[in-house]
Motif scaffolding. Sequence first.
Motif, PDB file in Angstrom:
ATOM      1  N   VAL A   1       2.771   5.743  26.894  1.00  0.00           N
ATOM      2  CA  VAL A   1       3.846   6.531  26.581  1.00  0.00           C
ATOM      3  C   VAL A   1       3.797   7.787  27.613  1.00  0.00           C
ATOM      4  CG1 VAL A   1       5.386   7.881  24.992  1.00  0.00           C
ATOM      5  CG2 VAL A   1       4.446   5.547  24.375  1.00  0.00           C
TER       6      VAL A   1
ATOM      7  N   LYS B   1       6.682  10.138  27.910  1.00  0.00           N
ATOM      8  CA  LYS B   1       7.631  11.112  27.909  1.00  0.00           C
ATOM      9  C   LYS B   1       7.082  12.929  28.091  1.00  0.00           C
ATOM     10  CE  LYS B   1       7.213  11.122  22.675  1.00  0.00           C
ATOM     11  NZ  LYS B   1       7.672  10.108  21.768  1.00  0.00           N
TER      12      LYS B   1
ATOM     13  N   TYR C   1       3.469  13.976  28.367  1.00  0.00           N
ATOM     14  CA  TYR C   1       2.707  15.091  27.239  1.00  0.00           C
ATOM     15  C   TYR C   1       2.449  16.308  28.037  1.00  0.00           C
ATOM     16  CZ  TYR C   1       3.174  11.411  23.860  1.00  0.00           C
ATOM     17  OH  TYR C   1       3.552  10.354  22.803  1.00  0.00           O
TER      18      TYR C   1
ATOM     19  N   TRP D   1      14.114   4.192  25.912  1.00  0.00           N
ATOM     20  CA  TRP D   1      14.990   3.921  24.827  1.00  0.00           C
ATOM     21  C   TRP D   1      15.840   4.917  24.371  1.00  0.00           C
ATOM     22  CZ3 TRP D   1       9.528   4.826  25.194  1.00  0.00           C
ATOM     23  CH2 TRP D   1       9.145   6.133  24.566  1.00  0.00           C
TER      24      TRP D   1
ATOM     25  N   ARG E   1      16.414   6.769  12.979  1.00  0.00           N
ATOM     26  CA  ARG E   1      16.405   7.695  14.246  1.00  0.00           C
ATOM     27  C   ARG E   1      17.275   6.814  15.059  1.00  0.00           C
ATOM     28  NH1 ARG E   1      10.950   9.547  16.818  1.00  0.00           N
ATOM     29  NH2 ARG E   1      10.215  10.708  15.221  1.00  0.00           N
TER      30      ARG E   1
ATOM     31  N   TRP F   1      11.730  -4.256  18.700  1.00  0.00           N
ATOM     32  CA  TRP F   1      10.570  -3.317  18.484  1.00  0.00           C
ATOM     33  C   TRP F   1      11.416  -2.210  17.450  1.00  0.00           C
ATOM     34  CZ3 TRP F   1      11.414   2.161  19.951  1.00  0.00           C
ATOM     35  CH2 TRP F   1      12.485   2.549  20.582  1.00  0.00           C
TER      36      TRP F   1
ATOM     37  N   GLU G   1       4.164   6.718  10.378  1.00  0.00           N
ATOM     38  CA  GLU G   1       3.005   6.752  10.558  1.00  0.00           C
ATOM     39  C   GLU G   1       2.477   7.895   9.529  1.00  0.00           C
ATOM     40  OE1 GLU G   1       1.759   7.353  14.612  1.00  0.00           O
ATOM     41  OE2 GLU G   1       1.486   5.025  14.723  1.00  0.00           O
TER      42      GLU G   1
ATOM     43  N   ALA H   1       2.611   3.187  17.182  1.00  0.00           N
ATOM     44  CA  ALA H   1       2.255   4.237  18.099  1.00  0.00           C
ATOM     45  C   ALA H   1       0.679   4.556  17.735  1.00  0.00           C
ATOM     46  CB  ALA H   1       3.016   5.557  17.935  1.00  0.00           C
ATOM     47  N   SER H   2       0.233   5.622  18.468  1.00  0.00           N
ATOM     48  CA  SER H   2      -1.384   5.837  18.402  1.00  0.00           C
ATOM     49  C   SER H   2      -1.794   5.675  16.849  1.00  0.00           C
ATOM     50  CB  SER H   2      -1.662   7.449  18.789  1.00  0.00           C
ATOM     51  OG  SER H   2      -1.313   7.699  20.020  1.00  0.00           O
TER      52      SER H   2
ATOM     53  N   ARG I   1       2.808   1.281  21.613  1.00  0.00           N
ATOM     54  CA  ARG I   1       3.212   2.169  22.335  1.00  0.00           C
ATOM     55  C   ARG I   1       2.330   3.357  22.279  1.00  0.00           C
ATOM     56  NH1 ARG I   1       7.688   0.613  19.904  1.00  0.00           N
ATOM     57  NH2 ARG I   1       7.491   2.480  18.350  1.00  0.00           N
ATOM     58  N   VAL I   2       1.416   3.765  23.123  1.00  0.00           N
ATOM     59  CA  VAL I   2       0.492   4.933  22.768  1.00  0.00           C
ATOM     60  C   VAL I   2       0.645   6.032  23.857  1.00  0.00           C
ATOM     61  CG1 VAL I   2      -1.868   5.623  22.681  1.00  0.00           C
ATOM     62  CG2 VAL I   2      -1.314   3.521  21.455  1.00  0.00           C
ATOM     63  N   GLY I   3       0.858   7.343  23.127  1.00  0.00           N
ATOM     64  CA  GLY I   3       0.932   8.505  24.009  1.00  0.00           C
ATOM     65  C   GLY I   3      -0.311   9.106  23.532  1.00  0.00           C
TER      66      GLY I   3
ATOM     67  N   GLU J   1       0.271  17.965  20.185  1.00  0.00           N
ATOM     68  CA  GLU J   1       1.110  17.935  21.346  1.00  0.00           C
ATOM     69  C   GLU J   1       1.942  19.033  21.472  1.00  0.00           C
ATOM     70  OE1 GLU J   1       0.599  15.646  18.967  1.00  0.00           O
ATOM     71  OE2 GLU J   1       1.334  13.736  19.182  1.00  0.00           O
TER      72      GLU J   1
HETATM   73  C1  LIG Z   1       6.395   9.442  21.147  1.00  0.00           C
HETATM   74  C2  LIG Z   1       6.622   7.881  20.853  1.00  0.00           C
HETATM   75  C3  LIG Z   1       5.588   6.835  20.716  1.00  0.00           C
HETATM   76  C4  LIG Z   1       4.068   7.424  21.114  1.00  0.00           C
HETATM   77  O1  LIG Z   1       3.556   8.162  20.058  1.00  0.00           O
HETATM   78  P1  LIG Z   1       1.969   8.781  19.928  1.00  0.00           P
HETATM   79  O2  LIG Z   1       1.794   9.233  18.582  1.00  0.00           O
HETATM   80  O3  LIG Z   1       2.199   9.883  20.972  1.00  0.00           O
HETATM   81  O4  LIG Z   1       1.396   7.777  20.392  1.00  0.00           O
HETATM   82  C5  LIG Z   1       5.727   5.719  20.638  1.00  0.00           C
HETATM   83  N1  LIG Z   1       7.002   5.183  20.256  1.00  0.00           N
HETATM   84  C6  LIG Z   1       8.175   6.015  20.381  1.00  0.00           C
HETATM   85  C7  LIG Z   1       9.541   5.667  20.110  1.00  0.00           C
HETATM   86  C8  LIG Z   1       7.792   7.474  20.541  1.00  0.00           C
HETATM   87  O5  LIG Z   1       9.134   8.008  20.703  1.00  0.00           O
END
Ligand SMILES: *Cc1c(COP(=O)(O)O)cnc(C)c1O
Length: 357
Positions: free
Chosen positions: A30, A32, A36, A79, A131, A161, A166, A200-201, A216-218, A330
């Motif tokens: 990710v 965005k 980061y 998205w 959301r 998806w 979390e 996500a993470s 989906r990992v940022g 973040e």
């Molecule tokens: C930001 C985001 C992520 C990544 O989340 P992290 O906690 O940073 O890994 C994954 N999916 C969506 C839809 C997001 O907005």
Amino acid sequence: MSAFHVDLDAFAANIAVVRATVAPAELMLVVKDDAYGHGLAPIVRRAWAEGVRWYGAFDVSTGSAVRHTLGSAARIFVWMAASAVDVQQAVTDALDIGVGDAALLDDVARAAEAAGATARVHLKIDTGLHRNGVRPEEWPAVVAHAAELHTAGRIDVVGVWSHIAEASDADDDAARAVFDEAVDIAQRGGLNPTVRHLAASAAAFARAEFRYDLVRVGAFCYGIRSAGGVHERDLGLTPVARLEASVTAVEDDAARVDVGRLDGLPSSLGGLIDVATPAGARRVREITVEAIVDAWPEAAPGDTVTIFGAADTGALSATDIAERIDTIGEEIVLRVSPLIPRTYRGMTDGAAPVAGS
Ligand SMILES: *Cc1c(COP(=O)(O)O)cnc(C)c1O
């Protein structure tokens, strides 16, 4: 002079840890918010060199920038297509589009028709976060409509998806049950979503059953752990970004450091954090337009202090700092002013990759 250093070798090491942890699920990096705050182009180039093939861009203009940087073989998921212009751009740039409402589905199909293309779509089920996402009671009708558009060749529904909070295992489990049901309905409705993604993470690391085909990992790729969560060290991750600043003056027992609230350091951190100095940790007394730090015996203008960074710098991590004021890592990283120059270690060369390589 203050500076924001990005260690791309640490980033590559984090990517390796994330991929090993989530395998056989694949990593979507990710990116965005300008990756980061780490700088989009150097980040995606290095990730590509490390073999990452999926990118999560949030908005279309970021997705298009990734396409421009990496070429045609990258898979780029967006998205947040907010307007017809956005949708057209996403189709033109062959982005994978997250679709969370029926009207957008028609916009995507129309844009694909106009472009003579087939748009790749990932349908989003609302699993409780509200959301955006198709509500479960509307899901069967949206699936049926998507199947029609799919048969007509305008869209290719490659994925299903959702996003989860979390925050509690029980809520996440409830979300996962809704997700599984939605995938089931999609399959019975004639769709074949081969890319299912939910985590996500945090959930990707902690809970194998949330990984599906793709995660989906940022945050974790940038070495930013969850606030209140497992330490970076115990996750095997290293903070990628390091914020440094210089001493500009020493007066009696205080060193003035050239980074402050105008550069994005929350003034509420005054009295709450230490920074790493050449003589070890020293308390930050106050944050005004600069940071006022307890001086050390040999302190002199030009000395460097580290505000946040990897453990080997002796500094706190961004999340350590965030926890002092009840926010998330973040935010500490993203608030750092873009006017502070970014410098990179481990930069890959800038050449765009050959398609299919
Ligand atoms: C930001 C985001 C992520 C990544 O989340 P992290 O906690 O940073 O890994 C994954 N999916 C969506 C839809 C997001 O907005």
